[in-house]
Design a protein around this motif. Structure first.
Motif, PDB file in Angstrom:
ATOM      1  N   LEU A  17      11.593  -3.483  -1.888  1.00  0.00           N
ATOM      2  CA  LEU A  17      12.207  -2.240  -1.418  1.00  0.00           C
ATOM      3  C   LEU A  17      13.331  -2.625  -0.477  1.00  0.00           C
ATOM      4  O   LEU A  17      13.089  -3.281   0.545  1.00  0.00           O
ATOM      5  N   LEU A  18      14.548  -2.228  -0.818  1.00  0.00           N
ATOM      6  CA  LEU A  18      15.719  -2.636  -0.058  1.00  0.00           C
ATOM      7  C   LEU A  18      16.409  -1.440   0.576  1.00  0.00           C
ATOM      8  O   LEU A  18      16.539  -0.382  -0.042  1.00  0.00           O
ATOM      9  N   ASN A  19      16.865  -1.644   1.802  1.00  0.00           N
ATOM     10  CA  ASN A  19      17.726  -0.678   2.482  1.00  0.00           C
ATOM     11  C   ASN A  19      19.161  -1.081   2.183  1.00  0.00           C
ATOM     12  O   ASN A  19      19.657  -2.091   2.692  1.00  0.00           O
ATOM     13  N   MET A  20      19.837  -0.326   1.336  1.00  0.00           N
ATOM     14  CA  MET A  20      21.173  -0.715   0.880  1.00  0.00           C
ATOM     15  C   MET A  20      22.244  -0.486   1.925  1.00  0.00           C
ATOM     16  O   MET A  20      23.375  -0.974   1.774  1.00  0.00           O
ATOM     17  N   ASP A  21      21.915   0.240   2.998  1.00  0.00           N
ATOM     18  CA  ASP A  21      22.886   0.398   4.081  1.00  0.00           C
ATOM     19  C   ASP A  21      23.081  -0.913   4.830  1.00  0.00           C
ATOM     20  O   ASP A  21      24.155  -1.180   5.372  1.00  0.00           O
ATOM     21  N   SER A  22      22.026  -1.738   4.852  1.00  0.00           N
ATOM     22  CA  SER A  22      22.101  -3.024   5.561  1.00  0.00           C
ATOM     23  C   SER A  22      21.839  -4.212   4.643  1.00  0.00           C
ATOM     24  O   SER A  22      21.820  -5.352   5.101  1.00  0.00           O
ATOM     25  N   ASN A  23      21.649  -3.948   3.331  1.00  0.00           N
ATOM     26  CA  ASN A  23      21.305  -4.996   2.366  1.00  0.00           C
ATOM     27  C   ASN A  23      20.092  -5.804   2.815  1.00  0.00           C
ATOM     28  O   ASN A  23      20.021  -7.019   2.625  1.00  0.00           O
ATOM     29  N   SER A  24      19.130  -5.129   3.397  1.00  0.00           N
ATOM     30  CA  SER A  24      17.955  -5.825   3.932  1.00  0.00           C
ATOM     31  C   SER A  24      16.696  -5.420   3.171  1.00  0.00           C
ATOM     32  O   SER A  24      16.586  -4.297   2.659  1.00  0.00           O
ATOM     33  N   VAL A  25      15.762  -6.340   3.095  1.00  0.00           N
ATOM     34  CA  VAL A  25      14.473  -6.099   2.445  1.00  0.00           C
ATOM     35  C   VAL A  25      13.501  -5.575   3.488  1.00  0.00           C
ATOM     36  O   VAL A  25      13.253  -6.226   4.502  1.00  0.00           O
ATOM     37  N   ILE A  26      12.940  -4.416   3.249  1.00  0.00           N
ATOM     38  CA  ILE A  26      11.987  -3.870   4.220  1.00  0.00           C
ATOM     39  C   ILE A  26      10.547  -3.993   3.724  1.00  0.00           C
ATOM     40  O   ILE A  26       9.606  -3.850   4.516  1.00  0.00           O
ATOM     41  N   ALA A  27      10.378  -4.286   2.443  1.00  0.00           N
ATOM     42  CA  ALA A  27       9.043  -4.563   1.913  1.00  0.00           C
ATOM     43  C   ALA A  27       9.199  -5.271   0.577  1.00  0.00           C
ATOM     44  O   ALA A  27      10.151  -5.028  -0.170  1.00  0.00           O
ATOM     45  N   LYS A  28       8.268  -6.158   0.288  1.00  0.00           N
ATOM     46  CA  LYS A  28       8.258  -6.824  -1.013  1.00  0.00           C
ATOM     47  C   LYS A  28       6.851  -7.316  -1.284  1.00  0.00           C
ATOM     48  O   LYS A  28       6.028  -7.459  -0.369  1.00  0.00           O
ATOM     49  N   GLY A  29       6.574  -7.571  -2.544  1.00  0.00           N
ATOM     50  CA  GLY A  29       5.242  -8.038  -2.848  1.00  0.00           C
ATOM     51  C   GLY A  29       5.062  -8.413  -4.296  1.00  0.00           C
ATOM     52  O   GLY A  29       5.991  -8.341  -5.107  1.00  0.00           O
ATOM     53  N   LEU A  30       3.836  -8.801  -4.603  1.00  0.00           N
ATOM     54  CA  LEU A  30       3.502  -9.254  -5.942  1.00  0.00           C
ATOM     55  C   LEU A  30       2.070  -8.855  -6.268  1.00  0.00           C
ATOM     56  O   LEU A  30       1.136  -9.166  -5.518  1.00  0.00           O
ATOM     57  N   VAL A  31       1.927  -8.149  -7.377  1.00  0.00           N
ATOM     58  CA  VAL A  31       0.608  -7.849  -7.931  1.00  0.00           C
ATOM     59  C   VAL A  31       0.339  -8.872  -9.025  1.00  0.00           C
ATOM     60  O   VAL A  31       1.146  -9.026  -9.945  1.00  0.00           O
ATOM     61  N   GLU A  32      -0.789  -9.563  -8.930  1.00  0.00           N
ATOM     62  CA  GLU A  32      -1.095 -10.631  -9.877  1.00  0.00           C
ATOM     63  C   GLU A  32      -2.417 -10.377 -10.601  1.00  0.00           C
ATOM     64  O   GLU A  32      -3.265  -9.653 -10.119  1.00  0.00           O
ATOM     65  N   ARG A  33      -2.531 -11.001 -11.764  1.00  0.00           N
ATOM     66  CA  ARG A  33      -3.757 -10.977 -12.577  1.00  0.00           C
ATOM     67  C   ARG A  33      -4.123  -9.570 -13.060  1.00  0.00           C
ATOM     68  O   ARG A  33      -5.281  -9.180 -13.048  1.00  0.00           O
ATOM     69  N   ILE A  34      -3.104  -8.828 -13.483  1.00  0.00           N
ATOM     70  CA  ILE A  34      -3.354  -7.521 -14.101  1.00  0.00           C
ATOM     71  C   ILE A  34      -3.992  -7.734 -15.471  1.00  0.00           C
ATOM     72  O   ILE A  34      -3.552  -8.567 -16.257  1.00  0.00           O
ATOM     73  N   GLY A  35      -5.051  -6.986 -15.734  1.00  0.00           N
ATOM     74  CA  GLY A  35      -5.704  -7.081 -17.028  1.00  0.00           C
ATOM     75  C   GLY A  35      -6.692  -8.213 -17.157  1.00  0.00           C
ATOM     76  O   GLY A  35      -7.240  -8.458 -18.235  1.00  0.00           O
ATOM     77  N   THR A  36      -6.906  -8.932 -16.043  1.00  0.00           N
ATOM     78  CA  THR A  36      -7.886 -10.011 -16.055  1.00  0.00           C
ATOM     79  C   THR A  36      -8.705  -9.920 -14.771  1.00  0.00           C
ATOM     80  O   THR A  36      -8.701  -8.890 -14.108  1.00  0.00           O
ATOM     81  N   THR A  37      -9.416 -10.985 -14.424  1.00  0.00           N
ATOM     82  CA  THR A  37     -10.238 -10.954 -13.212  1.00  0.00           C
ATOM     83  C   THR A  37      -9.508 -11.618 -12.052  1.00  0.00           C
ATOM     84  O   THR A  37      -8.545 -12.368 -12.245  1.00  0.00           O
ATOM     85  N   GLY A  38      -9.977 -11.345 -10.841  1.00  0.00           N
ATOM     86  CA  GLY A  38      -9.398 -11.986  -9.656  1.00  0.00           C
ATOM     87  C   GLY A  38      -8.079 -11.384  -9.229  1.00  0.00           C
ATOM     88  O   GLY A  38      -7.216 -12.073  -8.675  1.00  0.00           O
ATOM     89  N   GLY A  39      -7.896 -10.090  -9.463  1.00  0.00           N
ATOM     90  CA  GLY A  39      -6.645  -9.435  -9.099  1.00  0.00           C
ATOM     91  C   GLY A  39      -6.358  -9.493  -7.613  1.00  0.00           C
ATOM     92  O   GLY A  39      -7.271  -9.433  -6.779  1.00  0.00           O
ATOM     93  N   ILE A  40      -5.072  -9.628  -7.273  1.00  0.00           N
ATOM     94  CA  ILE A  40      -4.665  -9.696  -5.868  1.00  0.00           C
ATOM     95  C   ILE A  40      -3.260  -9.133  -5.716  1.00  0.00           C
ATOM     96  O   ILE A  40      -2.416  -9.299  -6.608  1.00  0.00           O
ATOM     97  N   ILE A  41      -3.023  -8.451  -4.612  1.00  0.00           N
ATOM     98  CA  ILE A  41      -1.667  -8.024  -4.262  1.00  0.00           C
ATOM     99  C   ILE A  41      -1.341  -8.587  -2.885  1.00  0.00           C
ATOM    100  O   ILE A  41      -2.163  -8.535  -1.961  1.00  0.00           O
ATOM    101  N   THR A  42      -0.168  -9.169  -2.784  1.00  0.00           N
ATOM    102  CA  THR A  42       0.343  -9.647  -1.502  1.00  0.00           C
ATOM    103  C   THR A  42       1.551  -8.794  -1.148  1.00  0.00           C
ATOM    104  O   THR A  42       2.552  -8.790  -1.866  1.00  0.00           O
ATOM    105  N   HIS A  43       1.446  -8.049  -0.076  1.00  0.00           N
ATOM    106  CA  HIS A  43       2.464  -7.085   0.339  1.00  0.00           C
ATOM    107  C   HIS A  43       3.035  -7.520   1.692  1.00  0.00           C
ATOM    108  O   HIS A  43       2.299  -7.641   2.677  1.00  0.00           O
ATOM    109  N   ARG A  44       4.333  -7.792   1.720  1.00  0.00           N
ATOM    110  CA  ARG A  44       5.007  -8.177   2.961  1.00  0.00           C
ATOM    111  C   ARG A  44       5.919  -7.032   3.383  1.00  0.00           C
ATOM    112  O   ARG A  44       6.588  -6.431   2.540  1.00  0.00           O
ATOM    113  N   TYR A  45       5.966  -6.774   4.681  1.00  0.00           N
ATOM    114  CA  TYR A  45       6.731  -5.616   5.135  1.00  0.00           C
ATOM    115  C   TYR A  45       7.341  -5.866   6.517  1.00  0.00           C
ATOM    116  O   TYR A  45       6.892  -6.714   7.283  1.00  0.00           O
ATOM    117  N   LEU A  46       8.398  -5.111   6.781  1.00  0.00           N
ATOM    118  CA  LEU A  46       9.089  -5.166   8.065  1.00  0.00           C
ATOM    119  C   LEU A  46       8.985  -3.788   8.706  1.00  0.00           C
ATOM    120  O   LEU A  46       9.483  -2.804   8.156  1.00  0.00           O
TER     121      LEU A  46
END
Length: 403
Positions: A17-46
């Motif tokens: 998620l980017l703030n285009m007024d400052s070209n800065s990232v205010i949140a980002k992340g990754l959802v992994e292992r969709i459709g299988t076991t051991g699913g995890i999401i890592t969410h980073r935010y400002l």
């Protein structure tokens, strides 16, 4: 102006998620292992000037559950960065294969989705997942414009002599078999950063995107891709983490005829079991580097072969461009692997390419543009961090401005 960028894989969703007024990232992340076991999401935010992260382990039967949790995290009271999904003004999607039709980003319509589906045969590992990402995002952001940004678009400036294959014409006219390239969003982004840094908008640039997937592109003084190493699919060209890169097609016939390999196994063999993995048993360049320094003969061969392949393309593209002003290393390996950059640039003095070995090590993994050439080098050697998400966000913003 907030733009959400989504890169959906077959079992993952990467987002920013980017703030285009400052070209800065205010949140980002990754959802992994969709459709299988051991699913995890890592969410980073400002939030309130402080960076933090939140990890959640849960099962994601489909992409729908993954996107639902992304929305919940973005809007959560304690660690969310927006109050409501409607705060997002546009969603940009990375689409790997746009065929020969989409040479610019487009607003997503039912017709565009149909075209993306049609081109799935050209990118069976990517386009279906990309399309699924669009459809899921439309469920959660139903009234927000969605934009498709195509990896192949940047390379549609290649001339026929670069993108055609010397096979009967009907395979091109009827089946659209040609070189399409990939990583176009990355090559386009770092080229812009390079010419701005050099204060020379007409610079001839060779961009070298080295990651688990790798490609190299020749970009002329007009900013046009005139040739690139990936071809009909991302399998062609350089040695990669698990992909073979260039190979004599008759090797495949021989494998089937003499080695007991079934035809349907070839795709998996060349895409998932070859490259660095096939040569060393490791697909991560960091592991191969470590083996190389310990004198492992397979690793030595691997890095010699890897760097030699890049070196040959550099020479070919200097010829195609009739000269070069700068070569640019980018992506995970290109930005962070001083060992491979050194091997690639070794013995290119005749072409005016001379690396400063100390700068190469000291400036590895930079946050901004860095020059690592020796003082006597006639060609600039640069490390530029790629930012495909920002490029996609900018393309999405430009579409919104036209609406």
């Amino acid at each position: 102006m907030l733009i959400l960028v989504i890169n959906a894989g077959s079992s993952s969703i990467k987002y920013q998620l980017l703030n285009m007024d400052s070209n800065s990232v205010i949140a980002k992340g990754l959802v992994e292992r969709i459709g299988t076991t051991g699913g995890i999401i890592t969410h980073r935010y400002l939030k309130n000037g402080v960076s933090d992260k939140k990890q959640i382990h849960q099962e994601f039967p489909t992409h729908v559950e993954g996107m639902k949790l992304i929305v919940e995290l973005l809007t959560a009271k304690d660690f969310g960065v927006i109050s409501d999904p409607s705060d997002i003004k546009g969603v940009g999607h990375r689409i790997v294969q746009g065929g020969g039709k989409f040479n610019i980003p487009v607003l997503i319509t039912d017709e565009v989705k149909s075209e993306i589906k049609e081109m799935s045969a050209l990118a069976p590992l990517h386009n279906p997942a990309n399309l699924l990402g669009i459809e899921v995002a439309q469920k959660f952001f139903p009234n927000i414009p969605q934009v498709a940004v195509f990896d192949t678009a940047f390379h549609l400036t290649m001339p026929p002599k670069a993108y055609r294959y010397a096979i009967p014409n009907n395979f091109y006219t009827e089946y659209k078999i040609r070189s399409y390239g990939a990583h176009g969003t990355s090559h386009k982004y770092v080229r812009r950063q390079a010419v701005n840094h050099l204060n020379n908008q007409k610079a001839k640039i060779i961009t070298i995107h080295l990651g688990n997937g790798s490609s190299i592109t020749a970009i002329n003084e007009k900013g046009e891709s005139i040739d690139t190493s990936m071809g009909f699919t991302p399998l062609n060209g350089l040695v990669m983490g698990t992909r073979s890169g260039d190979i004599d097609p008759s090797v495949l016939f021989y494998m089937v005829r003499e080695c007991g390999i079934k035809f349907e196994e070839l795709d998996d063999l060349l895409n998932k079991k070859s490259g660095m993995l096939g040569l060393t048993g490791k697909s991560d360049a960091r592991d191969v580097d470590e083996m190389y320094l310990k004198g492992d003969q397979n690793a030595i061969l691997c890095l010699d072969l890897y760097s030699y392949r890049v070196k040959k393309y550099i020479g070919a593209y200097i010829a195609a461009l009739n000269g070069v002003d700068a070569i640019v290393f980018t992506a995970g390996i290109g930005e962070n692997d001083a060992q491979l950059r050194s091997l690639i640039c070794k013995d290119l003095d005749y072409l005016g390419i001379k690396l400063d070995e100390n700068k190469n090590v000291e400036l590895s993994g930079p946050d901004t543009v860095e020059e690592i050439q020796a003082s006597e080098s006639k060609v600039k050697i640069m490390i530029i961090p790629t930012n495909e998400e920002l490029e996609i966000a900018n393309d999405t913003l430009n579409i919104l401005k036209e609406m």
